[in-house]
Design an enzyme around this catalytic site. Sequence first.
Site: not given
Length: 375
Positions: A28-29, A118, A165
Site C-alpha cells: 500500500t505504501d 525484513l 521501510d
Amino acid sequence: MSFREIYGSAPDGAWEAPGRVNLIGEHTDYNDGFVMPLALPHTCRVEAARRDDGVLRLHSADVPGGVYELTVDSLTPGADGGWAAYPAGVVWALREDGLPVGGADLHFTSTVPTGAGLSSSAALEVSTGLALDELYGLGLSRERLARLCQRAENDFVGMPCGIMDQMASACCTEGHVLHLDTRDLAQRQVPFDLASQGLRLLVVDTRVKHTLSDGAYAAQRRWCEKGAEILGVPALRDVPYEELEQALGRIDDPDVRRCVRHIVTENRRVEETIALLERGETRAIGPVLNAGHASLRDDFQVSCAELDAVVESANAAGAIGARMTGGGFGGSALVLVDEDAAERVTEAVLEAFRTAGFRAPRVFEAVPSAGARRV
C-alpha cells in the site's frame, strides 16, 4: 576486523538502524496508503568517520571482500556496486538534495537477515544517513532522512520501493507499532504490548527468495498505477472501500483489477486493525491477518508455496492469525500466537517444511523496538 584495523584510526561515532516487520498494510505504501510496521531488535550498525577529501570508503563485516573506495563526485546511479550501492546511494541522494556531504569512512555490521523481507536494505540506508547527518551537521528531520534514503533506493539502486521501510527504520519507537499515512507521512505510535496480553508475534523467515520477485514487483506497481489512471484518482488510496465493486466494473484488465482489489481492501484492513488495537482487542486482529494473506496470495499474487505453508500450518496448529509480510515471493511470514502455543505452532511449521522438502526456516520473536539512533 575493527574500524581501527580497517582504516587505521578510531571512528567519530557509531549509529544503528533496525529492520522492520509489517503487521498489516502490504504494497500500500507506493499507492499512498496506510501501513503498520514495527521495528525489530535486529539492526544494521555503522561506525563512521568524516573525511574532507571527497573519498568514500565502505566496508562490511558481513560480506566477503575488501574496502570499496569511491569518490563522492563520481557516484553514478545504476552502477553495479552490490551491497555498497545502498550506502553510496545515500551519499548521492544527500548531495543531489543540495546538502554539503563529503567523504567518509564507513564500517558496517548487521544482524538483520538479508533477503528475508525484513528491510535489511532500509536499515543499511538509514544508518548511513543518520551517521552522515550528524557527521556533517545537516539537521535532517526523520521524515526527510527517510525520503532521501528512499530516493537512494529508487533512483540510485533502481528498486522502486515505497517509503514504509525507511520510515519504519527511522521513526518506530519501542513497544509500539507505527501507523503511517504514506501520502503525507502523518504518523501515530500505537501501543503494542503483546506480553501483557499473553501473546507473541513470531517471524518465520522462509530463507528463500524466488528470482522472479524484482520484475514482478515492478509489474504489480505498474498495474496499480494503471488502475489509478483508469479510475481517475491520484492513487489507489483514493478509491473508497464502499465503492470498490463499482470501481472494479470499470476495469477490463484482470491484472489491474486484482491489484486494485488488494490495495483497496488492504487499506481497509489497516483501519480495522487500528480500531481493534485502540480498543485493546489484539486477539481480534487474527482474522484480519489471515484475510490479508489471502488477498496477497490470490489477488496480488505475491505469495509462494513456502509462505503459504507457514500460514496454513501455523493456523492449523492453533495460531491466532498469520500472513506473509514484505514484498513476497519468499522472505518472511508473521504469526500471532498465545504464549503457551508458541512452541507448538513453531514445531508445526518446522514439520510442514520438513514434509514438503523445503529448507528449514528460521523462527524468532518480533519484539517492537526502537528506531534509528546513535549508540
